[in-house]
Scaffold this motif. Structure first.
Motif, PDB file in Angstrom:
ATOM      1  N   LEU A  37      -1.568   7.155  -1.808  1.00 18.09           N
ATOM      2  CA  LEU A  37      -1.097   6.160  -0.850  1.00 18.09           C
ATOM      3  C   LEU A  37      -0.035   6.812   0.030  1.00 18.09           C
ATOM      4  CD1 LEU A  37      -1.030   3.180   0.118  1.00 18.09           C
ATOM      5  CD2 LEU A  37       0.798   2.829  -1.547  1.00 18.09           C
ATOM      6  N   THR A  38      -0.213   6.738   1.340  1.00 23.16           N
ATOM      7  CA  THR A  38       0.731   7.320   2.285  1.00 23.16           C
ATOM      8  C   THR A  38       1.424   6.206   3.042  1.00 23.16           C
ATOM      9  OG1 THR A  38      -0.634   9.294   2.541  1.00 23.16           O
ATOM     10  CG2 THR A  38       0.975   8.862   4.265  1.00 23.16           C
ATOM     11  N   PHE A  48      -4.509   4.584   2.876  1.00 25.58           N
ATOM     12  CA  PHE A  48      -5.148   4.940   1.614  1.00 25.58           C
ATOM     13  C   PHE A  48      -6.576   5.367   1.945  1.00 25.58           C
ATOM     14  CE2 PHE A  48      -7.187   4.090  -2.524  1.00 25.58           C
ATOM     15  CZ  PHE A  48      -6.311   4.764  -3.349  1.00 25.58           C
ATOM     16  N   GLY A  49      -6.866   6.633   1.730  1.00 19.34           N
ATOM     17  CA  GLY A  49      -8.168   7.150   2.124  1.00 19.34           C
ATOM     18  C   GLY A  49      -8.272   7.138   3.639  1.00 19.34           C
ATOM     19  N   ASP A  50      -9.318   6.521   4.155  1.00 22.86           N
ATOM     20  CA  ASP A  50      -9.501   6.460   5.609  1.00 22.86           C
ATOM     21  C   ASP A  50      -9.133   5.091   6.184  1.00 22.86           C
ATOM     22  OD1 ASP A  50     -11.580   5.126   4.435  1.00 22.86           O
ATOM     23  OD2 ASP A  50     -13.129   5.907   5.777  1.00 22.86           O
ATOM     24  N   CYS A  65      10.950   1.895  -1.310  1.00 24.68           N
ATOM     25  CA  CYS A  65      11.727   1.897  -2.559  1.00 24.68           C
ATOM     26  C   CYS A  65      10.835   2.261  -3.747  1.00 24.68           C
ATOM     27  CB  CYS A  65      12.375   0.535  -2.786  1.00 24.68           C
ATOM     28  SG  CYS A  65      13.380   0.454  -4.290  1.00 24.68           S
ATOM     29  N   LEU A  66       9.655   1.673  -3.819  1.00 28.89           N
ATOM     30  CA  LEU A  66       8.742   1.936  -4.924  1.00 28.89           C
ATOM     31  C   LEU A  66       8.255   3.381  -4.925  1.00 28.89           C
ATOM     32  CD1 LEU A  66       6.639  -1.348  -4.821  1.00 28.89           C
ATOM     33  CD2 LEU A  66       8.308  -0.687  -6.567  1.00 28.89           C
ATOM     34  N   MET A  67       8.108   3.971  -3.742  1.00 33.04           N
ATOM     35  CA  MET A  67       7.631   5.348  -3.655  1.00 33.04           C
ATOM     36  C   MET A  67       8.746   6.357  -3.937  1.00 33.04           C
ATOM     37  SD  MET A  67       5.026   5.019  -0.452  1.00 33.04           S
ATOM     38  CE  MET A  67       3.826   6.309  -0.766  1.00 33.04           C
ATOM     39  N   GLN A  68       9.992   5.964  -3.730  1.00 38.66           N
ATOM     40  CA  GLN A  68      11.130   6.849  -3.962  1.00 38.66           C
ATOM     41  C   GLN A  68      11.559   6.897  -5.424  1.00 38.66           C
ATOM     42  OE1 GLN A  68      13.001   8.837  -1.782  1.00 38.66           O
ATOM     43  NE2 GLN A  68      11.271   8.471  -0.433  1.00 38.66           N
ATOM     44  N   GLY A 108      -8.083  -0.767  -0.353  1.00 36.64           N
ATOM     45  CA  GLY A 108      -8.607  -0.110  -1.555  1.00 36.64           C
ATOM     46  C   GLY A 108      -7.554   0.386  -2.528  1.00 36.64           C
ATOM     47  N   ALA A 109      -6.301   0.043  -2.303  1.00 37.16           N
ATOM     48  CA  ALA A 109      -5.221   0.504  -3.175  1.00 37.16           C
ATOM     49  C   ALA A 109      -4.727  -0.628  -4.071  1.00 37.16           C
ATOM     50  CB  ALA A 109      -4.079   1.063  -2.339  1.00 37.16           C
TER      51      ALA A 109
END
Length: 123
Positions: A37-38, A48-50, A65-68, A108-109
């Motif tokens: 996930l970007t 996410f994906g394309d 916050c969740l990604m850090q 899709g995530a």
């Protein structure tokens, strides 16, 4: 209150252009990627994906916050999102998390945001 820089009047146009250039350089690489996930911070979208989904300011801040961190507590999220001292009903955070989960599911995530009962959330 969210500002990144400040220039006093009267300003020198060379200083203004230099600071604008620095800010543009700093935002050029504002991509975070975790588990495929970007998060595109300047574009305010999750990829996410394309597929991608447009996010609100609060959704971006929650996802950031969740990604850090490995775990974001409910109190941390509320303090980060609503720093102006305004009273926030606990349902406000739940609604924002729910909308973010729905948007991630559409690309899709689904299932990436997990609730840690009595504590907060993790990615």
């Amino acid at each position: 209150m969210g500002g990144d820089d400040f220039i006093r009047k009267p300003y020198n146009s060379a200083v203004l252009l230099a600071r604008i250039g620095r800010m543009l350089k700093n935002t050029a690489g504002d991509l975070l990627t975790v588990r495929g996930l970007t998060l595109d911070l300047p574009g305010m979208k999750a990829i996410f994906g394309d597929k991608s989904a447009e996010l609100t300011k609060n959704e971006v801040r929650i996802l950031w916050c969740l990604m850090q961190k490995e775990l974001c507590t409910r109190d941390e999220l509320i303090e980060d999102l609503w720093t102006n001292g305004m009273y926030i009903d606990s349902n406000t955070l739940y609604v924002n998390i729910g909308r973010l989960r729905d948007k991630l599911a559409q690309i899709g995530a689904d299932g990436l945001i997990r609730t840690v009962r009595g504590v907060g959330y993790r990615l």
